[in-house]
Design an enzyme around this catalytic site. Structure first.
Site, PDB file in Angstrom:
ATOM      1  N   ARG A  97       0.831  -1.216   0.000  1.00 41.73           N
ATOM      2  CA  ARG A  97       0.000   0.000   0.000  1.00 41.73           C
ATOM      3  C   ARG A  97       0.860   1.257   0.000  1.00 41.73           C
ATOM      4  NH1 ARG A  97      -2.762  -4.312   1.822  1.00 41.73           N
ATOM      5  NH2 ARG A  97      -5.025  -4.252   1.882  1.00 41.73           N
TER       6      ARG A  97
ATOM      7  N   GLY B   7      -1.389 -11.693  -5.405  1.00 34.92           N
ATOM      8  CA  GLY B   7      -2.791 -11.298  -5.554  1.00 34.92           C
ATOM      9  C   GLY B   7      -3.010  -9.845  -5.152  1.00 34.92           C
TER      10      GLY B   7
ATOM     11  N   ARG C 254      -6.314 -17.449  -9.910  1.00 34.87           N
ATOM     12  CA  ARG C 254      -7.057 -16.770  -8.838  1.00 34.87           C
ATOM     13  C   ARG C 254      -8.125 -15.840  -9.405  1.00 34.87           C
ATOM     14  NH1 ARG C 254      -3.053 -15.050  -4.276  1.00 34.87           N
ATOM     15  NH2 ARG C 254      -5.045 -14.882  -3.184  1.00 34.87           N
TER      16      ARG C 254
ATOM     17  N   SER D 171     -13.041  -8.837   1.660  1.00 33.78           N
ATOM     18  CA  SER D 171     -11.689  -8.836   1.102  1.00 33.78           C
ATOM     19  C   SER D 171     -11.082  -7.450   1.150  1.00 33.78           C
ATOM     20  CB  SER D 171     -11.731  -9.318  -0.353  1.00 33.78           C
ATOM     21  OG  SER D 171     -10.526  -8.966  -1.005  1.00 33.78           O
TER      22      SER D 171
ATOM     23  N   GLN E  72      -8.301  -6.705  -0.205  1.00 32.71           N
ATOM     24  CA  GLN E  72      -7.731  -6.391  -1.526  1.00 32.71           C
ATOM     25  C   GLN E  72      -8.783  -5.731  -2.402  1.00 32.71           C
ATOM     26  OE1 GLN E  72      -6.232 -10.146  -2.927  1.00 32.71           O
ATOM     27  NE2 GLN E  72      -4.467 -10.115  -1.555  1.00 32.71           N
TER      28      GLN E  72
ATOM     29  N   ASP F 112      -5.035 -15.759   6.830  1.00 34.32           N
ATOM     30  CA  ASP F 112      -3.662 -16.092   6.441  1.00 34.32           C
ATOM     31  C   ASP F 112      -2.961 -16.989   7.471  1.00 34.32           C
ATOM     32  OD1 ASP F 112      -3.928 -14.619   4.142  1.00 34.32           O
ATOM     33  OD2 ASP F 112      -2.921 -12.841   4.925  1.00 34.32           O
TER      34      ASP F 112
ATOM     35  N   LYS G 123      -6.609 -19.266  -2.373  1.00 34.92           N
ATOM     36  CA  LYS G 123      -5.380 -18.525  -2.053  1.00 34.92           C
ATOM     37  C   LYS G 123      -4.277 -19.009  -2.997  1.00 34.92           C
ATOM     38  CE  LYS G 123      -6.923 -15.859   1.220  1.00 34.92           C
ATOM     39  NZ  LYS G 123      -6.949 -14.402   1.014  1.00 34.92           N
TER      40      LYS G 123
ATOM     41  N   ARG H 154      -5.612 -24.027   0.154  1.00 34.28           N
ATOM     42  CA  ARG H 154      -4.937 -24.263   1.445  1.00 34.28           C
ATOM     43  C   ARG H 154      -5.662 -25.287   2.317  1.00 34.28           C
ATOM     44  NH1 ARG H 154      -2.688 -18.114   2.542  1.00 34.28           N
ATOM     45  NH2 ARG H 154      -0.873 -18.341   1.167  1.00 34.28           N
TER      46      ARG H 154
HETATM   47  C1  S3P Z   1      -4.484  -8.999   1.924  1.00 37.01           C
HETATM   48  C2  S3P Z   1      -5.780  -9.395   2.124  1.00 37.01           C
HETATM   49  C3  S3P Z   1      -6.167 -10.796   2.279  1.00 37.01           C
HETATM   50  C4  S3P Z   1      -4.979 -11.657   2.650  1.00 37.01           C
HETATM   51  C5  S3P Z   1      -3.787 -11.394   1.777  1.00 37.01           C
HETATM   52  C6  S3P Z   1      -3.364  -9.954   1.893  1.00 37.01           C
HETATM   53  C7  S3P Z   1      -4.202  -7.572   1.759  1.00 37.01           C
HETATM   54  O1  S3P Z   1      -6.696 -11.260   1.055  1.00 37.01           O
HETATM   55  O2  S3P Z   1      -5.336 -13.024   2.585  1.00 37.01           O
HETATM   56  O3  S3P Z   1      -2.706 -12.226   2.171  1.00 37.01           O
HETATM   57  O4  S3P Z   1      -3.031  -7.163   1.825  1.00 37.01           O
HETATM   58  O5  S3P Z   1      -5.156  -6.814   1.556  1.00 37.01           O
HETATM   59  P1  S3P Z   1      -8.225 -10.984   0.602  1.00 37.01           P
HETATM   60  O6  S3P Z   1      -8.382  -9.539   0.317  1.00 37.01           O
HETATM   61  O7  S3P Z   1      -8.398 -11.829  -0.628  1.00 37.01           O
HETATM   62  O8  S3P Z   1      -9.074 -11.445   1.743  1.00 37.01           O
END
Ligand code: S3P
Length: 426
Positions: free
Chosen positions: A26, A93, A121, A165, A167, A313, A340, A344
């Site tokens: 970020r 991701g 993904r 999520s 992300q 995680d 993931k 997992r």
């Molecule tokens: C993350 C959010 C999570 C996490 C990933 C990092 C992030 O994923 O599992 O390791 O940095 O925003 P999701 O947004 O898919 O839940």
């Protein structure tokens, strides 16, 4: 690369771990579209965060790396340049999903791809809201990388996340920086809020009310010095390893303790773990402190509903602890684990079974009876960093040396993992 791990009596000493992966991504993304220079101290050494830097460089950003200090020369919201080739998000991701939000608003077209794992993904979760904001995006089979993103002027949306999520939330907020008005993201469950905190630190107009985040578009973001706390998700492997082995007393310094991430510590303490937190301080809006952990008997527990999302995680390493606990571990509502870096649920169960540990998998979780022991075995990361590290922890508690095939996967988030592990188990 195979890594041999011998059983250990305990983990001792004081360690400091690399910077948080989520926060590093970020800071790099936001610093690039801010004005002026941002120096990021303790930037994650993991390959994922370096994939973010390579993508940003391909978009015309100057990013200098000196050890874990990264200096980014921000170009402002409108200063990115069209990339000459496909952007490569590697295994990350976070990179592809968050950067997609910025790319969706650029006056050029870009393509972003990644490795084999990333190619599997799902991206529909970012494509759908970005299209609603006016972006033009195509994907392989409509939902997998590579993504081809034709940037367009974006308009704000009021969007309720269908999956919890961070992300996806961050992707929409990054796109919202470019929208002509206030973008609202509503979360069914609280997810990590590093993007909101970083946006505020760099000068964005952002409001958080219960589960709704409102961001005003076209802010002036200003670069500044930032410091990344150490990654609690990396610390998790050492915390669980210390709990699991009988003669441990370990101190981990400067660990990120953001309340949207620290559910792990609450859960472990609830299981009976002896964990103390001292010297907590706040930097750039993020909490960090020192974690002291000693060998403990874990009771076992249930991970479900919003706890699952908060621990997502850490579930691989908690599964290891669960098998050794008094009452075992039940994981529910964790279908996200199947999409993931690997599935997992499958890769945790496969490795547990190789060690002679009983586990029952369900479509969205697993049931691991307690009081089980780990037998020496050949284990496999399946190319997944958290699986490599979780089963290195299991190996410490095994009845003989284990081999982890594909151990190099750990470098996606934590290249120093095995060196640090040897240091504290010596
Ligand atoms: C993350 C959010 C999570 C996490 C990933 C990092 C992030 O994923 O599992 O390791 O940095 O925003 P999701 O947004 O898919 O839940």
């Amino acid at each position: 690369m195979p890594e041999r791990i011998s059983p250990a009596k305990g983990l001792t000493g004081t360690i400091r771990l690399p910077g948080d992966k989520s926060i590093s991504h970020r800071y790099a993304l936001l610093a690039s579209v801010a004005e002026g220079v941002t120096r990021i101290a303790n930037y994650s050494t993991g390959a994922d965060c370096h994939s973010t830097l390579s993508c940003l460089r391909a978009l015309g950003i100057t990013a200098e790396v000196a050890g874990s200090l990264v200096t980014i020369h921000g170009v402002g919201l409108d200063g990115l340049r069209a990339p000459k080739q496909d952007l490569d998000a590697g295994n990350s991701g976070s990179t592809i999903r968050m950067l997609a939000g910025i790319l969706a608003a650029q006056p050029f077209t870009s393509r972003i791809a990644g490795d084999e794992s990333l190619a599997r993904r799902p991206m529909g979760r970012v494509i759908e809201p970005l299209r609603a904001m006016g972006a033009e995006i195509s994907a392989r089979d409509g939902r997998f990388p590579p993504l081809e993103i034709a940037g367009r002027p974006l308009h704000p949306i009021d969007y309720t996340l269908p999956v919890p999520s961070a992300q996806v939330k961050s992707c929409i907020l990054l796109a919202g920086l470019y929208a002509d008005g206030a973008t609202i993201v509503r979360e069914p469950m609280r997810s990590r809020d590093h993007t909101e905190i970083a946006l505020r630190e760099l000068g964005a107009d952002i409001r958080v009310e219960r589960r709704a985040i409102t961001l005003r578009g076209r802010p002036k973001l200003t670069g500044r010095d930032l410091e990344v706390p150490s990654d609690l998700s990396s610390a998790a492997f050492f915390i669980v390893a210390a709990l699991l082995t009988p003669q441990s007393s370990l101190t981990i310094q400067g660990v990120g303790l953001n309340p949207t991430r620290s559910a792990l510590l609450d859960f472990l303490v609830g299981m009976g773990a002896q964990i103390r937190i001292v010297d907590v301080e706040q930097r750039n809006g993020e909490l960090a402190g020192e974690i002291l952990v000693t060998s403990s008997h874990a009771r076992g527990g249930v991970i479900e509903r919003e706890i699952t999302a908060a621990l997502i995680d850490e579930i691989p390493v908690l599964a290891v602890l669960g098998a050794a606990s008094e009452e075992g571990l039940i994981v529910r509502d964790a279908a996200e684990l199947r999409i993931k870096e690997t599935d997992r649920i499958a890769t945790v169960a496969d490795n547990l079974q190789r060690m002679g540990v009983r586990v029952e998998t369900t479509s969205d979780g697993m049931v691991i009876p307690g009081r089980q022991s780990f037998h020496a075995a050949e284990l496999d990361s399946f190319g997944d960093h958290r699986i490599a590290m979780a089963f290195s922890v299991a190996a410490l508690a095994a009845d003989g040396p284990c081999v982890i095939q594909g151990s190099e996967a750990a470098s996606v988030s934590f290249p120093e993992f095995f060196t640090t592990l040897r240091q504290v188990t010596a």
